[in-house]
Design an enzyme around this catalytic site. Structure first.
Site, PDB file in Angstrom:
ATOM      1  N   GLY A 284     -13.670 -10.365  -0.300  1.00  0.00           N
ATOM      2  CA  GLY A 284     -13.297  -8.996  -0.678  1.00  0.00           C
ATOM      3  C   GLY A 284     -12.358  -8.468   0.377  1.00  0.00           C
TER       4      GLY A 284
ATOM      5  CB  CYS B 188      -5.992  -8.617   3.388  1.00  0.00           C
ATOM      6  SG  CYS B 188      -5.514  -7.371   4.605  1.00  0.00           S
TER       7      CYS B 188
ATOM      8  CB  THR C  64       1.509  -2.728   0.832  1.00  0.00           C
ATOM      9  OG1 THR C  64       0.671  -3.607   1.619  1.00  0.00           O
ATOM     10  CG2 THR C  64       2.692  -2.302   1.664  1.00  0.00           C
TER      11      THR C  64
ATOM     12  CB  THR D 114       0.840  -7.308   3.696  1.00  0.00           C
ATOM     13  OG1 THR D 114       0.003  -7.500   4.846  1.00  0.00           O
ATOM     14  CG2 THR D 114       1.033  -8.625   2.971  1.00  0.00           C
TER      15      THR D 114
ATOM     16  CG  ASP E 293      -2.157   8.796   8.572  1.00  0.00           C
ATOM     17  OD1 ASP E 293      -2.494   7.605   8.728  1.00  0.00           O
ATOM     18  OD2 ASP E 293      -2.207   9.388   7.459  1.00  0.00           O
TER      19      ASP E 293
HETATM   20  N1  LIG Z   1      -6.817  -3.974   6.974  1.00  0.00           N
HETATM   21  C1  LIG Z   1      -6.545  -5.180   7.456  1.00  0.00           C
HETATM   22  O1  LIG Z   1      -7.416  -5.912   7.943  1.00  0.00           O
HETATM   23  C2  LIG Z   1      -5.122  -5.689   7.446  1.00  0.00           C
HETATM   24  C3  LIG Z   1      -4.827  -6.874   8.147  1.00  0.00           C
HETATM   25  C4  LIG Z   1      -3.513  -7.335   8.137  1.00  0.00           C
HETATM   26  C5  LIG Z   1      -2.540  -6.651   7.416  1.00  0.00           C
HETATM   27  N2  LIG Z   1      -2.876  -5.517   6.722  1.00  0.00           N
HETATM   28  C6  LIG Z   1      -1.801  -4.805   6.014  1.00  0.00           C
HETATM   29  O2  LIG Z   1      -1.456  -3.674   6.815  1.00  0.00           O
HETATM   30  C7  LIG Z   1      -1.126  -2.559   5.978  1.00  0.00           C
HETATM   31  C8  LIG Z   1      -2.027  -1.383   6.321  1.00  0.00           C
HETATM   32  O3  LIG Z   1      -3.352  -1.724   5.974  1.00  0.00           O
HETATM   33  P1  LIG Z   1      -4.599  -0.824   6.393  1.00  0.00           P
HETATM   34  O4  LIG Z   1      -5.813  -1.540   5.937  1.00  0.00           O
HETATM   35  O5  LIG Z   1      -4.457  -0.436   7.819  1.00  0.00           O
HETATM   36  O6  LIG Z   1      -4.322   0.462   5.478  1.00  0.00           O
HETATM   37  P2  LIG Z   1      -5.160   1.826   5.447  1.00  0.00           P
HETATM   38  O7  LIG Z   1      -5.234   2.204   4.017  1.00  0.00           O
HETATM   39  O8  LIG Z   1      -6.404   1.692   6.243  1.00  0.00           O
HETATM   40  O9  LIG Z   1      -4.218   2.852   6.229  1.00  0.00           O
HETATM   41  C9  LIG Z   1      -2.977   3.271   5.774  1.00  0.00           C
HETATM   42  C10 LIG Z   1      -2.676   4.605   6.436  1.00  0.00           C
HETATM   43  O10 LIG Z   1      -1.316   4.973   6.146  1.00  0.00           O
HETATM   44  C11 LIG Z   1      -1.284   6.392   5.986  1.00  0.00           C
HETATM   45  N3  LIG Z   1      -0.027   6.774   5.317  1.00  0.00           N
HETATM   46  C12 LIG Z   1       0.307   6.738   3.999  1.00  0.00           C
HETATM   47  N4  LIG Z   1       1.569   7.168   3.819  1.00  0.00           N
HETATM   48  C13 LIG Z   1       2.068   7.463   5.049  1.00  0.00           C
HETATM   49  C14 LIG Z   1       3.312   7.931   5.518  1.00  0.00           C
HETATM   50  N5  LIG Z   1       4.339   8.169   4.688  1.00  0.00           N
HETATM   51  N6  LIG Z   1       3.473   8.126   6.849  1.00  0.00           N
HETATM   52  C15 LIG Z   1       2.453   7.873   7.710  1.00  0.00           C
HETATM   53  N7  LIG Z   1       1.232   7.441   7.320  1.00  0.00           N
HETATM   54  C16 LIG Z   1       1.052   7.227   6.004  1.00  0.00           C
HETATM   55  C17 LIG Z   1      -2.544   6.687   5.211  1.00  0.00           C
HETATM   56  O11 LIG Z   1      -2.898   8.054   5.291  1.00  0.00           O
HETATM   57  C18 LIG Z   1      -3.538   5.764   5.923  1.00  0.00           C
HETATM   58  O12 LIG Z   1      -4.148   6.418   7.017  1.00  0.00           O
HETATM   59  C19 LIG Z   1      -1.250  -3.060   4.559  1.00  0.00           C
HETATM   60  O13 LIG Z   1      -0.011  -3.499   4.111  1.00  0.00           O
HETATM   61  C20 LIG Z   1      -2.212  -4.232   4.680  1.00  0.00           C
HETATM   62  O14 LIG Z   1      -2.033  -5.180   3.661  1.00  0.00           O
HETATM   63  C21 LIG Z   1      -4.134  -5.024   6.733  1.00  0.00           C
END
Ligand SMILES: NC(=O)c1ccc[n+]([C@@H]2O[C@H](COP(=O)([O-])OP(=O)(O)OC[C@H]3O[C@@H](n4cnc5c(N)ncnc54)[C@H](O)[C@@H]3O)[C@@H](O)[C@H]2O)c1
Length: 439
Positions: free
Chosen positions: A253, A256, A86, A121, A30
């Site tokens: 909310g 996603c 995203t 996503t 990260d």
């Molecule tokens: N949260 C959910 O329940 C869920 C479920 C399914 C899909 N998704 C999808 O998965 C993706 C991630 O969601 P999330 O909720 O885990 O996001 P999040 O915001 O919790 O985590 C994203 C992480 O990526 C890190 N990051 C940013 N730029 C980076 C880089 N260049 N290199 C390495 N790390 C970097 C950030 O510091 C952060 O820790 C999104 O596209 C989301 O739509 C999320």
């Protein structure tokens, strides 16, 4: 087999820990140094049941480590999972800056044959675009591997996933990725690259639509005198409809549904396709989030000098995630109305404090939150909150008006306990209150 996960948020951290638990050697990368330092100390940066224990066990077993160095993360990896955010741009489209930045760094550091699996996503066409970041002779191949885990049950959703979608135009890369999932013993669906990207958006759009449709029916139940609980039960007995996601409430909310529905509408516009159903889904949800405060105004006239308790801040139970949580909208409205606000949540208080600081009072128990309040809003069905006895609202509140955004309590029991009780789709009182507020 070396696995790297880029991004240690809700998806990346659970993915990394679960792959380590399955026996693989995992590096989680990260860009957030503070996060990586905390994780390296064996402390989970998110609230996810069972995650911290599993994290520590796998760190102790030397299968899991954390780094902020892209060279260390990407150079020896056989598989790289991209799980960075995203988020929504101002125009509703998905912001792909983080995903693209990871692809650039992979192109710079990855050596040898690496399969890059995109869990983030992303709109249809993104994975093909990302492939363009890699030199065709580099041996790096890209696979769309959308994530379906739900916060709060992330570990179970990973080990007992209903499906793993592997979308690729490169069969050999798809085979390799399917190979590492084999240990999980879950169904694997192989598709083309674009279909995999679309499955994720289509699934979230469908689920969001189900919620908004039930909420609209619930609102109509209030006007007509039907009861949404009975209606949902009857609907759910039809296997074509299914009984899940039929709970009426204060709206969806989270990180996603809100952003993915908007991104799909925007993507449709770009391709000349008008997603009129989805636009209504979004609008219904936004109105739903305002419903309870409007009802309270209908009852009280004004919030000036009044105290409101908000029970439940996270967008759903068993997570500390407050992104797009109904509580944010309710609190914003209450602050605009001049209310004094006390809040309680078992996991999300820290995140709320980061946004609202000392504009709110942070109670340690539901009891403390409702003490002296004129209104109590129940916005998340945490067990600690649903188990809070109705009698205590009457005992501790100044005026016992309970606005239940998750239909946690029985309307009869609430009335028996001497409360003015407003819930969703069950009693005409809400329709009357909203009508009064909007006169
Ligand atoms: N949260 C959910 O329940 C869920 C479920 C399914 C899909 N998704 C999808 O998965 C993706 C991630 O969601 P999330 O909720 O885990 O996001 P999040 O915001 O919790 O985590 C994203 C992480 O990526 C890190 N990051 C940013 N730029 C980076 C880089 N260049 N290199 C390495 N790390 C970097 C950030 O510091 C952060 O820790 C999104 O596209 C989301 O739509 C999320």
């Amino acid at each position: 087999m070396n696995i790297t996960v880029a991004g240690t948020g809700y998806v990346g951290l659970v993915t990394g820990v679960c792959f380590a638990e399955a026996g693989y050697t995992v590096t989680c990368f990260d860009t957030d140094t503070e996060k990586i330092n905390t994780l390296s100390a064996g402390i989970s940066t998110i609230y996810e049941p069972g995650l911290e224990e599993m994290l520590v066990q796998n760190m102790d077993a030397k299968r899991l480590r954390f780094t902020v160095s892209p060279a260390e993360a990407y150079s020896g990896a056989d598989f790289i999972f991209i799980a960075v955010g995203t988020p929504e741009r101002e125009d509703g489209s998905a912001n792909l800056d983080f995903v693209e930045s990871v692809a650039r760094e992979i192109a710079e550091h990855a050596r040898g044959k690496t399969v890059v699996a995109v869990k983030s996503t992303v709109p249809v066409g993104t994975n093909r675009k990302l492939a363009g970041f890699f030199n065709p002779r580099s041996g790096i191949s890209i696979v769309s591997n959308p994530e379906f885990l739900r916060e709060g049950s992330g570990i179970a959703d990973t080990f007992q996933a209903e499906r793993i979608v592997i979308g690729t135009d490169d069969k050999a890369a798809g085979d390799k990725l399917a190979g590492i999932y084999r240990r999980f013993g879950v169904p694997i669906l192989r598709t083309g690259l674009k279909s995999a990207e679309m499955i994720k958006y289509a699934s979230n759009a469908f689920l969001a639509a189900k919620i908004s449709l039930v909420n609209e029916i619930a609102n109509f139940c209030e006007v007509t005198g039907a009861d949404i609980e009975e209606v949902a039960l009857g609907m759910g007995m039809d296997s074509r409809i299914g009984s899940q996601f039929l709970r009426a409430g204060i709206g969806y909310g989270g990180s996603c549904f809100p952003k993915d529905t908007k991104a799909l509408v925007k993507l449709g516009e770009e391709w000349g396709c008008d997603f009129s159903i989805l636009k209504s889904v979004i609008e219904v949800n936004s109105r739903q989030k305002q419903k309870l405060v409007n009802a309270a105004i209908g009852i009280a006239g004004s919030f000036k000098g009044k105290r409101a308790a908000v029970l439940g801040l996270s967008f759903k139970p068993f997570t500390d995630d407050i992104r797009e949580a109904p509580a944010l909208e309710v609190i914003r409205q209450l602050l605009d109305e001049g209310a004094d606000i006390s809040v309680y949540d078992p996991a999300a208080m820290g995140k709320m404090r980061e946004i609202y600081g000392d504009q709110l009072y942070y109670a340690e128990t539901p009891e403390e939150a409702v003490k002296g309040a004129d209104f109590a809003f129940v916005l998340t069905e945490w067990p600690e909150i649903t188990a809070f006895p109705l009698e205590k609202y009457r005992l501790f509140m100044r005026q016992p008006v309970l606005l239940d955004g998750r239909n946690c309590y029985s309307a009869e029991a609430a009335e028996k306990a001497g409360l003015t009780y407003v819930s969703i789709g069950r009693k005409a009182v809400l329709a009357e209150a909203v009508a009064a507020a909007t006169k």
